[in-house]
Write a protein that holds these residues in place. Structure first.
Motif, PDB file in Angstrom:
ATOM      1  N   UNK A  99      13.639   1.262   6.030  1.00  8.78           N
ATOM      2  CA  UNK A  99      12.560   2.198   5.712  1.00  8.78           C
ATOM      3  C   UNK A  99      12.196   2.053   4.235  1.00  8.78           C
ATOM      4  N   UNK A 100      10.938   1.794   3.927  1.00  9.89           N
ATOM      5  CA  UNK A 100      10.538   1.658   2.518  1.00  9.89           C
ATOM      6  C   UNK A 100      10.814   2.945   1.745  1.00  9.89           C
ATOM      7  N   UNK A 101      11.139   2.795   0.491  1.00 12.73           N
ATOM      8  CA  UNK A 101      11.408   3.948  -0.368  1.00 12.73           C
ATOM      9  C   UNK A 101      10.208   4.872  -0.432  1.00 12.73           C
ATOM     10  N   UNK A 102      10.472   6.163  -0.250  1.00 12.28           N
ATOM     11  CA  UNK A 102       9.431   7.156  -0.458  1.00 12.28           C
ATOM     12  C   UNK A 102       8.534   7.438   0.720  1.00 12.28           C
ATOM     13  N   UNK A 103       8.789   6.832   1.886  1.00 13.15           N
ATOM     14  CA  UNK A 103       7.961   7.126   3.056  1.00 13.15           C
ATOM     15  C   UNK A 103       8.361   8.483   3.617  1.00 13.15           C
ATOM     16  N   UNK A 104       7.393   9.364   3.781  1.00 10.83           N
ATOM     17  CA  UNK A 104       7.680  10.726   4.230  1.00 10.83           C
ATOM     18  C   UNK A 104       8.011  10.805   5.713  1.00 10.83           C
ATOM     19  N   UNK A 153       0.825  -1.208   0.000  1.00 14.41           N
ATOM     20  CA  UNK A 153       0.000   0.000   0.000  1.00 14.41           C
ATOM     21  C   UNK A 153       0.858   1.257   0.000  1.00 14.41           C
ATOM     22  N   UNK A 154       1.906   1.272   0.821  1.00 11.68           N
ATOM     23  CA  UNK A 154       2.785   2.442   0.885  1.00 11.68           C
ATOM     24  C   UNK A 154       3.535   2.639  -0.431  1.00 11.68           C
ATOM     25  N   UNK A 175       2.987   9.800   2.644  1.00  8.40           N
ATOM     26  CA  UNK A 175       2.997   8.494   3.310  1.00  8.40           C
ATOM     27  C   UNK A 175       3.602   8.583   4.705  1.00  8.40           C
ATOM     28  N   UNK A 176       3.043   7.761   5.615  1.00  8.20           N
ATOM     29  CA  UNK A 176       3.516   7.661   6.993  1.00  8.20           C
ATOM     30  C   UNK A 176       3.548   6.183   7.361  1.00  8.20           C
TER      31      UNK A 176
END
Length: 307
Positions: free
Chosen positions: A179-184, A157-158, A168-169
């Motif tokens: 940490x998944x790529x692109x998580x803010x 989903x993220x 994304x959080x």
């Protein structure tokens, strides 16, 4: 190696899966000592939440910006995490009279998995991705909740949310997970091993409940859905809540029950309109106009009316 649904499996030991040295004899002590041991572990949770308050505040500000711009907040989780997220989203409508689509929960396995565990659904990264691609947009925020920090349904989903351009959080109880790529924003709760190894319905779940409740409540406060610490946006759908609206109005204004009841009637039962009407001394109609112009924010409406 890939998980079902296309998600990559990351071999990261979650602290929640480790044995807790403080509870190794939990099956050998008295019942009172069993609950004492559990309570002692639970007592560590608030400190773990306190340690991530800066990240939590950043996530709140992101969500406020998203909702003000017309977007929505999507919770994504599986098992205990998903049930807690679903509970939090469900309670916002009656508590703050929010539109039902401001906060939307996506639980692995759907409605059936809310009341009966369906363990394999959390491994379906593709299902999480599909949920977000179908229901979210680039204007939204997607908040994933996972004790392990790597649940495929949540990761999918993220990933989809990031690719779509949404904010994304990630809320996790595994500070060591990649940490998944692109998580803010990453809210990594260090709750450590559970009293019963792997039972994330315990400390991990408790910490997630605190984070979710604080997150959504703070968003509502920043959006003006409260006045002081009063639930002035509550929707009076039963006798108990109708009585509460009168008590809230009396508390906020210092007026008696008759004046508050009359003001509510003049405002068509809208507590915020009645409150602005009484505090500003203007008509209920003018109070409603000021609230509309301020997106329902009571203090902003009062300021506009010079009160």
């Amino acid at each position: 190696m890939s998980a079902p649904g296309g998600g990559a499996v990351v071999s990261v030991e979650s602290p929640t899966e480790s044995r807790n040295p403080r509870t190794v004899d939990i099956d050998r002590v008295s019942t009172l000592d069993v609950v004492r041991l559990i309570n002692a572990e639970d007592a560590t949770v608030p400190a773990a939440v306190a340690a991530v308050l800066p990240e939590l505040a950043t996530a709140v500000d992101l969500a406020v910006d998203v909702v003000r711009a017309g977007g929505r907040v999507h919770y994504v989780g599986a098992g205990t995490s998903g049930r807690l997220a679903t509970l939090d989203a469900a309670e916002l409508v009656p508590t703050f009279n929010t539109p039902p689509d401001w906060f939307v929960a996506h639980h692995a396995g759907g409605q059936a998995a809310l009341v009966r565990a369906i363990e394999d659904v959390e491994d379906q990264a593709g299902d999480g991705e599909a949920q977000i691609r179908e229901h979210a947009t680039a204007a939204d925020l997607v908040l994933g909740v996972t004790a392990s920090g790597r649940t495929p349904f949540v990761m999918g989903a993220l990933r989809a949310a990031h690719e779509m351009g949404a904010r994304t959080v990630l809320v996790s109880n595994n500070p060591g997970a990649p940490v998944p790529t692109g998580v803010d924003v990453v809210i990594a709760l260090d709750t450590g091993p559970e009293a019963i190894a792997g039972s994330t319905r315990m400390k991990a779940g408790n910490s997630q409940k605190l984070v979710l409740t604080s997150f959504s409540t703070a968003v509502m406060v920043r959006l003006g859905r409260t006045y002081s610490n009063l639930m002035v946006s509550v929707r009076a759908t039963n006798a108990k809540l109708r009585g509460r609206t009168v008590r809230i109005l009396r508390e906020a204004t210092g007026l008696d029950e008759r004046d508050c009841t009359d003001a509510l009637a003049e405002a068509g039962g809208d507590l915020r309109v009645a409150l602005v009407h009484l505090l500003s001394g203007t008509s209920a109609a003018r109070a409603a106009e000021a609230l509309d112009a301020s997106d329902g924010h009571v203090r902003h409406a009062l300021a506009a009316l010079g009160a």
